[in-house]
Design an enzyme around this catalytic site. Structure first.
Site, PDB file in Angstrom:
ATOM      1  N   GLU A  20       5.145   5.019   5.287  1.00 11.67           N
ATOM      2  CA  GLU A  20       3.910   3.898   5.857  1.00 11.67           C
ATOM      3  C   GLU A  20       4.952   3.762   7.181  1.00 11.67           C
ATOM      4  O   GLU A  20       3.554   2.677   8.604  1.00 11.67           O
ATOM      5  CB  GLU A  20       3.884   2.310   4.900  1.00 11.67           C
ATOM      6  CG  GLU A  20       3.068   2.354   3.651  1.00 11.67           C
ATOM      7  CD  GLU A  20       2.894   0.629   3.115  1.00 11.67           C
ATOM      8  OE1 GLU A  20       3.927   0.010   3.896  1.00 11.67           O
ATOM      9  OE2 GLU A  20       1.220   0.602   2.743  1.00 11.67           O
ATOM     10  N   HIS A  23      12.797  23.051 -12.489  1.00 12.73           N
ATOM     11  CA  HIS A  23      11.873  24.225 -13.481  1.00 12.73           C
ATOM     12  C   HIS A  23      10.725  23.705 -13.087  1.00 12.73           C
ATOM     13  O   HIS A  23       9.663  23.959 -13.666  1.00 12.73           O
ATOM     14  CB  HIS A  23      12.104  23.728 -14.810  1.00 12.73           C
ATOM     15  CG  HIS A  23      14.195  24.178 -14.597  1.00 12.73           C
ATOM     16  ND1 HIS A  23      14.160  24.814 -15.878  1.00 12.73           N
ATOM     17  CD2 HIS A  23      14.879  23.364 -14.561  1.00 12.73           C
ATOM     18  CE1 HIS A  23      15.846  25.280 -15.560  1.00 12.73           C
ATOM     19  NE2 HIS A  23      15.796  24.288 -15.425  1.00 12.73           N
ATOM     20  N   LYS A  62      -8.611  -1.659   1.938  1.00 15.91           N
ATOM     21  CA  LYS A  62      -8.573  -3.339   1.304  1.00 15.91           C
ATOM     22  C   LYS A  62      -9.945  -3.312   2.550  1.00 15.91           C
ATOM     23  O   LYS A  62     -10.354  -4.533   1.357  1.00 15.91           O
ATOM     24  CB  LYS A  62      -6.857  -3.805   2.162  1.00 15.91           C
ATOM     25  CG  LYS A  62      -6.401  -3.725   1.443  1.00 15.91           C
ATOM     26  CD  LYS A  62      -5.278  -4.905   2.589  1.00 15.91           C
ATOM     27  CE  LYS A  62      -3.686  -4.029   1.707  1.00 15.91           C
ATOM     28  NZ  LYS A  62      -2.407  -4.480   2.316  1.00 15.91           N
TER      29      LYS A  62
HETATM   30  O1  PA5 Z   1       5.333  -2.782   3.598  1.00 14.53           O
HETATM   31  C1  PA5 Z   1       4.840  -3.148   3.993  1.00 14.53           C
HETATM   32  O2  PA5 Z   1       4.709  -4.114   4.463  1.00 14.53           O
HETATM   33  C2  PA5 Z   1       3.330  -3.274   2.075  1.00 14.53           C
HETATM   34  O3  PA5 Z   1       3.713  -2.216   1.159  1.00 14.53           O
HETATM   35  C3  PA5 Z   1       3.732  -4.811   1.079  1.00 14.53           C
HETATM   36  O4  PA5 Z   1       4.669  -4.594   1.482  1.00 14.53           O
HETATM   37  C4  PA5 Z   1       2.843  -4.492   0.198  1.00 14.53           C
HETATM   38  O5  PA5 Z   1       1.506  -4.175   0.807  1.00 14.53           O
HETATM   39  C5  PA5 Z   1       2.504  -5.863  -0.225  1.00 14.53           C
HETATM   40  O6  PA5 Z   1       2.630  -7.051   0.742  1.00 14.53           O
HETATM   41  P1  PA5 Z   1       2.545  -8.248   0.273  1.00 14.53           P
HETATM   42  O7  PA5 Z   1       3.998  -8.269   0.012  1.00 14.53           O
HETATM   43  O8  PA5 Z   1       1.935  -9.166   1.289  1.00 14.53           O
HETATM   44  O9  PA5 Z   1       1.962  -8.452  -1.375  1.00 14.53           O
END
Ligand code: PA5
Length: 533
Positions: free
Chosen positions: A378, A399, A514
């Protein structure tokens, strides 16, 4: 200097009665009003070795030397990048105090860098009224009240907590009898997918094991974690769990507040819902705006679940703070963050090693690998750039994936994560009367001996084929080393973002799914079955 974390003293009350999972020398938790809290940490610095990625100097041509020159990096390339690394560090150092970052640098979520030392410092000064004090109090409340805690969250609001729980708790924590858990609740993770049947299984388990709310062993609670407070997966499951809690304990706001701890950002729907449910502001734990989701393991998102199961979150923070200091102060040659980022970046840029394998040599670190996959994917997977992360658990995956990593496309670098010391005494193979399995010659060898031989043998096999490896060595698996390690990987990720020219914060690419999901849901007829059906 940084090998010894030294001694940290807090003249503070620590609101928990249980000993931490790791008993560091002189570390005492107490309930008196004027206790003396002292933490002595052993010399347990995380090390990084990258010799397996560097081309040796050879006088004569051989087929192996030819492969090495194509697939490993040269010492001069590392020397050549050192100055740039120091500049990157300097600019990261100054960005963290920037008040109004320019639009092109947004989002700017570097708050995680100083967070561990700020949290410890605030705790030293304000005790129970600090954020860390509130986290410890909330954890204490859940331990007193419940025997099972369900943690709801996804992505960065789940993976860090899971990594800590798996690495540092008993492997079979949830199956242990209460007396062996020393009153620490069992921990479950949900809301990290939308799996109808797995949620129903959890609800069935709770319904059948938690029958009488008057009995502590039959009570359960919820930690709901969402920085934005609006993530559909977490919000949906929270709605369902909150109804279940109300059904079990009754609908009064007090009974909900006793068994739920929310963790969220400064604003959002979850905060509004909790305020409407009667939570006081200081009962809602914080993920600071300046700390991004996947960088939030040292906030309540990771610390609260860890504290609920009795992990020593002060040692964790101290490990992380120590790593930040090493990053900011040490020269390149003693700086694991800069070395790790530079070597992996060069292997990608100069030799096309764009698959980044994290080989964890302990099954207890598999969830850490998942956390790292997210961190890398990410943060750096942007603008058609970024390495592809992949976690393997050794020796299990020798393995399964081992063949491909040894013999397949030459697009990989393997970063080994190896823990030197075991928590339990090494288990010996022992002698057998008839020796059908032919292992008597190894009877005095232990499981750590076998693991070590596999580790060395695998590295040797990679070296013989000019396939690059690096080693991250943890002296032991403890809160202090996990704090160092996680902070190191987070820091290295933002350093690499700079080298690649991408903003490591934010995840604009995730928004597309989303938006589509929300639109499709709105258009879907409400018939209780999926649109695919
Ligand atoms: O790294 C990030 O920002 C994302 O992976 C969030 O942690 C994830 O989308 C969850 O978001 P939130 O904590 O707003 O529910």
């Amino acid at each position: 200097m940084f090998g010894v974390a030294g001694s940290l003293q807090f003249g503070l009350r620590v609101p928990t009665a249980e000993p931490p999972a790791n008993n560091f020398t002189g570390h005492s938790h107490t309930q008196t009003n004027q206790p003396h809290f002292r933490m002595q940490l052993p010399d347990e610095a995380v090390e990084f070795n990258f010799q397996g990625s560097v081309c040796p100097h050879l006088e004569t041509w051989t087929p192996l030397a030819e492969l090495q020159s194509q697939h490993l990096i040269r010492a001069e390339q590392i020397d050549g990048i050192k100055q740039q690394m120091m500049q990157v560090r300097q600019s990261i150092g100054s960005d963290r105090t920037m008040v109004n970052p320019p639009a092109k640098m947004l989002p700017q979520e570097s708050g995680f860098i100083d967070l561990p030392s700020l949290m410890l410092d605030q705790y030293r000064r304000k005790g129970e009224n600090s954020e860390l004090g509130r986290i410890l109090r909330a954890a204490g409340k859940l331990r007193e009240e419940t025997d099972r805690v369900v943690v709801l969250g996804i992505g960065g609001s789940f993976l860090g907590a899971k990594a800590l729980f798996d690495a540092l708790s008993h492997t079979h924590h949830n199956e242990l009898p209460e007396r062996m858990r020393h009153g620490k609740p069992r921990l479950y993770f949900e809301g990290n997918n939308v799996d109808n049947d797995s949620l129903q299984d959890l609800l069935d388990m709770l319904e059948n094991t938690c029958v009488d709310p008057a009995i502590k062993e039959e009570r359960w609670g919820v930690v709901v974690v969402s920085k934005s407070g609006g993530t559909l997966e977490t919000a949906s499951v929270y709605r369902i769990m909150r109804n279940e809690l109300a059904r079990f304990y009754g609908h009064s706001p007090e009974s909900l507040r006793k068994r739920i701890v929310p963790v969220t950002g400064p604003s959002g729907k979850l905060r509004e819902l909790c305020l409407a449910d009667g939570f006081k502001e200081d009962e809602i734990l914080k993920i600071p705006e300046s700390v991004g989701g996947r960088f939030s393991v040292m906030t309540a998102a990771g610390l609260l679940p860890a504290a609920v199961v009795g992990l020593d979150i002060l040692a964790l923070l101290l490990g992380a703070a120590t790593m930040t200091r090493r990053f900011l102060e040490e020269p390149f040659d003693r700086n694991p963050v800069l070395q790790y980022a530079a070597v992996n970046h060069l292997l990608n840029k100069e030799t096309g090693k764009n698959t980044r394998v994290m080989a964890v040599w302990s099954r207890k670190l598999e969830a850490l690998g998942m956390w790292h996959d997210q961190l890398l994917a990410e943060s750096l997977g942007k603008q058609n750039l970024g390495p592809t992360p992949l976690t393997v658990v050794q020796t299990r995956d020798l393995h399964s994936r081992g063949q491909q990593h040894q013999d397949g496309p030459r697009n990989k670098v393997v970063n080994n994560l190896f823990v030197k010391g075991t928590r339990h005494a090494p288990i010996q193979l022992g002698m057998a009367d008839r020796n059908e399995d032919d292992l008597n010659s190894l009877s005095r060898k232990t499981l750590p001996d076998i693991l070590s031989a596999a580790f060395q043998g695998t590295n040797q096999a990679f070296a013989d084929a000019a396939r690059p490896t690096n080693d991250l060595i943890l002296p032991t698996l403890s809160e202090h080393t996990m704090g160092q390690l996680m902070q190191m990987l987070m820091l290295a990720t933002i350093v690499e973002g700079r080298l690649l020219g991408v903003n490591p914060y934010g995840q604009p690419g995730v928004e597309a799914y989303k938006k589509n999901m929300t639109r499709i849901l709105k258009e879907m007829p409400s018939k209780g079955s999926s649109a695919m059906g």
